[in-house]
Structure formats: C-alpha cells, structure tokens
Design a protein around this motif. Structure first.
Motif, short mmCIF file in Angstrom:
data_model
loop_
_atom_site.label_atom_id
_atom_site.label_comp_id
_atom_site.label_asym_id
_atom_site.label_seq_id
_atom_site.Cartn_x
_atom_site.Cartn_y
_atom_site.Cartn_z
N GLY A 150 -54.41 -129.71 15.90
CA GLY A 150 -55.60 -129.70 15.06
C GLY A 150 -55.45 -128.65 13.97
O GLY A 150 -54.72 -127.67 14.13
N GLY A 151 -56.13 -128.85 12.85
CA GLY A 151 -56.08 -127.89 11.75
C GLY A 151 -57.23 -126.90 11.85
O GLY A 151 -58.37 -127.29 12.09
N ILE A 188 -58.16 -131.79 19.09
CA ILE A 188 -58.80 -130.53 18.70
C ILE A 188 -59.15 -129.67 19.90
O ILE A 188 -59.21 -128.44 19.78
N VAL A 189 -59.33 -130.27 21.08
CA VAL A 189 -59.66 -129.47 22.25
C VAL A 189 -58.45 -128.67 22.72
O VAL A 189 -58.59 -127.70 23.48
N THR A 190 -57.24 -129.02 22.25
CA THR A 190 -56.06 -128.23 22.62
C THR A 190 -56.13 -126.80 22.08
O THR A 190 -55.42 -125.92 22.57
N SER A 191 -56.97 -126.57 21.08
CA SER A 191 -57.17 -125.22 20.55
C SER A 191 -58.31 -124.50 21.26
O SER A 191 -58.62 -123.35 20.95
N GLY A 192 -58.94 -125.20 22.20
CA GLY A 192 -60.11 -124.65 22.87
C GLY A 192 -61.40 -124.97 22.15
O GLY A 192 -62.46 -124.43 22.49
N ALA A 193 -61.33 -125.84 21.15
CA ALA A 193 -62.50 -126.15 20.32
C ALA A 193 -63.44 -127.13 21.00
O ALA A 193 -63.00 -128.10 21.63
N MET A 194 -64.73 -126.89 20.87
CA MET A 194 -65.76 -127.81 21.33
C MET A 194 -66.07 -128.78 20.19
O MET A 194 -66.46 -128.35 19.10
N PRO A 195 -65.89 -130.09 20.38
CA PRO A 195 -66.18 -131.04 19.30
C PRO A 195 -67.63 -130.98 18.86
O PRO A 195 -68.54 -130.87 19.69
N LEU A 196 -67.83 -131.03 17.55
CA LEU A 196 -69.18 -131.02 16.98
C LEU A 196 -69.60 -132.41 16.51
O LEU A 196 -70.67 -132.89 16.85
N ILE A 206 -65.41 -126.53 16.95
CA ILE A 206 -65.52 -125.11 16.64
C ILE A 206 -65.07 -124.28 17.83
O ILE A 206 -65.28 -124.67 18.99
N VAL A 207 -64.44 -123.15 17.55
CA VAL A 207 -64.01 -122.22 18.58
C VAL A 207 -64.05 -120.81 18.01
O VAL A 207 -63.75 -120.60 16.83
N LYS A 208 -64.45 -119.84 18.82
CA LYS A 208 -64.43 -118.44 18.40
C LYS A 208 -62.99 -118.01 18.14
O LYS A 208 -62.06 -118.41 18.86
N ILE A 235 -52.08 -125.75 25.43
CA ILE A 235 -52.46 -127.12 25.81
C ILE A 235 -51.74 -128.11 24.89
O ILE A 235 -51.73 -127.94 23.67
N ALA A 236 -51.15 -129.13 25.49
CA ALA A 236 -50.47 -130.18 24.72
C ALA A 236 -51.07 -131.53 25.04
O ALA A 236 -51.17 -131.92 26.21
N HIS A 237 -51.48 -132.24 24.01
CA HIS A 237 -51.96 -133.62 24.14
C HIS A 237 -50.73 -134.53 24.09
O HIS A 237 -49.98 -134.51 23.11
N ILE A 238 -50.52 -135.32 25.14
CA ILE A 238 -49.29 -136.12 25.23
C ILE A 238 -49.52 -137.47 24.58
O ILE A 238 -50.06 -138.41 25.18
#
Length: 402
Positions: free
Chosen positions: A110-111, A155-163, A223-225, A306-309
């Motif tokens: 994710g960017g 995007i959740v691989t960065s720990g981000a919660m989808p908005l 979004i993630v802190k 985290i890796a999305h396969i």
C-alpha cells in the motif's frame, strides 16, 4: 464518458438501498506477555501437532504427487507455466523497478501518505481474468467481494484500518440487473472489512468490451498512526511466520487456471475431482477478507511484518517485507493445501516452483511475528479461525522450503 443516464439513475437507486455509510469500526484487544521462546525443532513439533487437528495435510512436493502428475497428464504433454498463459511476472517486477526510480517509495503493498500523526494508506487493484469465469459460470454476486479484498488486504499489511472504498465498473452496455449483483458483492466486501463504499464510476463503452462482459477495478484508503505502522524493519532471525488460510485461488493466476481448464477437457459444471462442489464453484470462491482478523492480531502485539500472498505467491511476496539480508524457510507440510491446487497441478503438469510463484497454495496472508506472539496465536487466541505456523526467518535472502 458517453453513458445511459436512465440506466445509471436506476442503478444508483439500487446502490443507495444497499449501502450503509455508518458501518462499525474494529476494536482493539490487549497484548499478553510472558511466553518462552521455542527452538526451530520445537516449532516443527507445534506445527505437526497443530495441523493434525485440522485434517490431512496435503504436500505439493511429495513423490506420490509427482507420479500422479505424470499419470494424469501423460508424458507427451509439457508442463504449463504462467508465462505460457501470457503472464510474465518478471516483466511486472521490472516495471515496478523502473517506476520506483521515478517515484521513490513505490513497491509496497500500500502507498503511505503523511497526514498529521497518521498515514493514509491507499491501494488499488482489479480481479483479473477471474472475470472470464464469472461470465462463463454466471456467478456475479461474489466477484465484488474479490474486488474489495484485493485492495483492503493490501493496505491492512501496514496495519491500516480501511476507511472507504471506491469502484469502477465498465461495460459495453449497462445491464442494471447484472450490475446490481456485482455491486451487492462490493457492498458485502465493504461490510466484511468495516469500510464505507464511498462512491464509484459506471462507464458504458460500446465496441470496447464484448456484449455482456464488464471490467472492474477498486480503490481503498485506510489510516494508521505513524508509530503503529507495520513495516518489517525490526524483523529478525528466529521470528515466526504465521499463515492465514485462503479460500482457494482467490484472484490471481486465472490466466493459467483457464489454460489448465482447457487442457483438462472438464466443464466448469463438472465436480472438482474428489470433491462434491463443481469446478466453477471452487474456482469462483471469493477471496478471504482478512482485515478484522489481522487488525485483531496486530492489536495484541508482536507483529513485525505482513505479506498479502497474491501474484508472485510466496516466492515474491514474503521477501517484500524483509530487511536486506533476511529470508524465510517454509515448512512445506505445515498447512492444509486446498484440493483445487492439487487438481491445477495435476491437470497442468505444473512444477512445484511454478505453483509457489503463481498461486497462494492455501495461505492468503503471512504475518511475521515474534515467538511470544506466535505462541499466543497458535494457542487458540483467534477463536474458530484457523492459523498455521508455516516457517521462520533465517539469514540469507529469498524463500526456501523444507
């Protein structure tokens, strides 16, 4: 864009009834400390004991499998590859390398865009030629789940919660009933990932798409802190690889799947060999959306990467989260490989290395965690959802199997 206003107005009415913009958000949990590290030998024992509870483990590299491949396909047929099917993974990797020179930072799942004390994390994807099977099977109500999954799982691989999520639906002529089925799947996917379907674009392009066919793409933002980003930088030797099971092929490798299907001579309406479901149903199983499960695991601590396969399988995706000089050893017999992959390999006479670089092989998400977190996760802290200890981090680079 030249589109039918009346058809779009009717479709918009359907969408408005489907969507709920006040979806609940995921809540975190607590992190429990106090576990003793285990050696590699002990991890393998945990793996063996763990997987025996989940049924028979199918190995894709056993001698019996190789013999069965030869028997099923016949010596006269050469094994298929993803490149034979028209997809060159190396070319895709080269394009990413060139783009990264022009736009540094490109290449993650994710960017990240800085916003105060947080990052907005964005991802975009489609569902590839799985759409061809949707046209052939008439299964359109789950393809939207695939669309959402491919972006929110990134995007959740960065720990981000989808908005929120946006979609793009393009077709030769708008069929409102068919489009409604597709968008029902998108709404379902958004509900599964606790994000809002914020909007989208519907485009009619006569003569560009075949009659009755359509294309999809999607865009997710989370979004993630900044101090909570999962970036793999602190991964170290001895960390554990936890695998979350897939539902099947998910949304990658379908160009090769369709070649295998053609070679096999089987119909999508026929049963998957050794199974009670049809080939069409098995191949069209929607991609698992891992958002809630992954965010819950993250909230308990110990997750380093985290890796999305997806496309590239274990071979290309796991190394993307590792610091330079580190690699992974995968325990080949540590999870249940879905029967659909067995059939694909037999019918296509596909080599192990090609299978592992094309398909997820039954593991759709890999989390790199410390040993304390691994013990907690494997100890049943994730409720009824299956998890597997599939490997460990070692010195060196790339992915090896044992």
């Amino acid at each position: 864009m030249n589109t039918s206003c009346k058809a779009h107005t009717e479709l918009f009415g359907h969408i408005s009834n489907l969507c709920n913009s006040n979806l609940p958000k995921i809540h975190g949990g607590s992190y429990t400390k106090g576990f003793s590290p285990l050696s590699s030998k002990h991890w393998k024992k945990v793996v063996k004991n763990r997987t025996s509870k989940n049924g028979v483990v199918l190995s894709i590299s056993s001698s019996s499998t190789r013999n069965l491949v030869e028997t099923m396909a016949g010596d006269k047929d050469e094994g298929l590859t993803y490149k034979d099917a028209g997809v060159d993974i190396d070319a895709g990797s080269e394009l990413v390398r060139r783009i990264s020179k022009m736009a540094p930072g490109i290449g993650g799942f994710g960017g990240l865009f800085p916003l105060g004390d947080s990052y907005l994390v964005a991802g975009t994807d489609g569902v590839g030629t799985k759409l061809k099977l949707a046209f052939d099977t008439g299964i359109h109500d789950t393809i939207g789940i695939d669309l959402v999954a491919m972006s929110v799982n990134d995007i959740v691989t960065s720990g981000a919660m989808p908005l929120f999520f946006l979609d793009y639906f393009a077709t030769s002529r708008l069929d409102v009933d068919l489009a409604e089925k597709v968008i029902k799947g998108i709404v379902n996917g958004c509900q599964q990932s606790d994000c809002t379907l914020l909007g989208g674009e519907t485009a009619e392009m006569p003569d560009f798409y075949a009659e009755g066919e359509y294309d999809l793409s999607g865009f997710a933002v989370g979004i993630v802190k900044k101090d909570s980003v999962i970036d793999g930088k602190n991964i170290d030797v001895g960390d554990v690889l936890i695998g979350l099971p897939s539902s099947g092929v998910h949304s990658n490798g379908f160009s090769l799947v369709r070649r295998v299907l053609e070679r096999s001579g089987l119909s999508l309406k026929e049963n998957l060999p050794g199974s009670s479901v049809t080939l069409g149903e098995s191949l069209m199983a929607p991609t698992v959306i891992y958002v809630k499960q992954v965010l819950d695991i993250i909230s308990r601590g110990g997750v380093k990467g985290i890796a999305h396969i997806t496309g590239g399988g274990f071979t290309d995706n796991i190394p993307r989260v590792f610091p330079k000089g580190l690699g992974a050893v995968i325990f080949k017999d540590s999870w249940v490989v879905p029967p659909v992959f067995k059939w694909i390999q037999r019918a296509g006479r596909i080599e192990d290395v090609e299978m592992r670089r094309t398909f997820n092989m039954g593991i759709g998400m890999v989390l790199v965690v410390n040993k304390e977190a691994a013990l907690r996760i494997l100890g049943g802290g994730q409720g009824t959802e299956s998890v597997y200890c599939i490997g460990e981090v070692v010195k060196g680079e790339g992915v090896s199997y044992q």
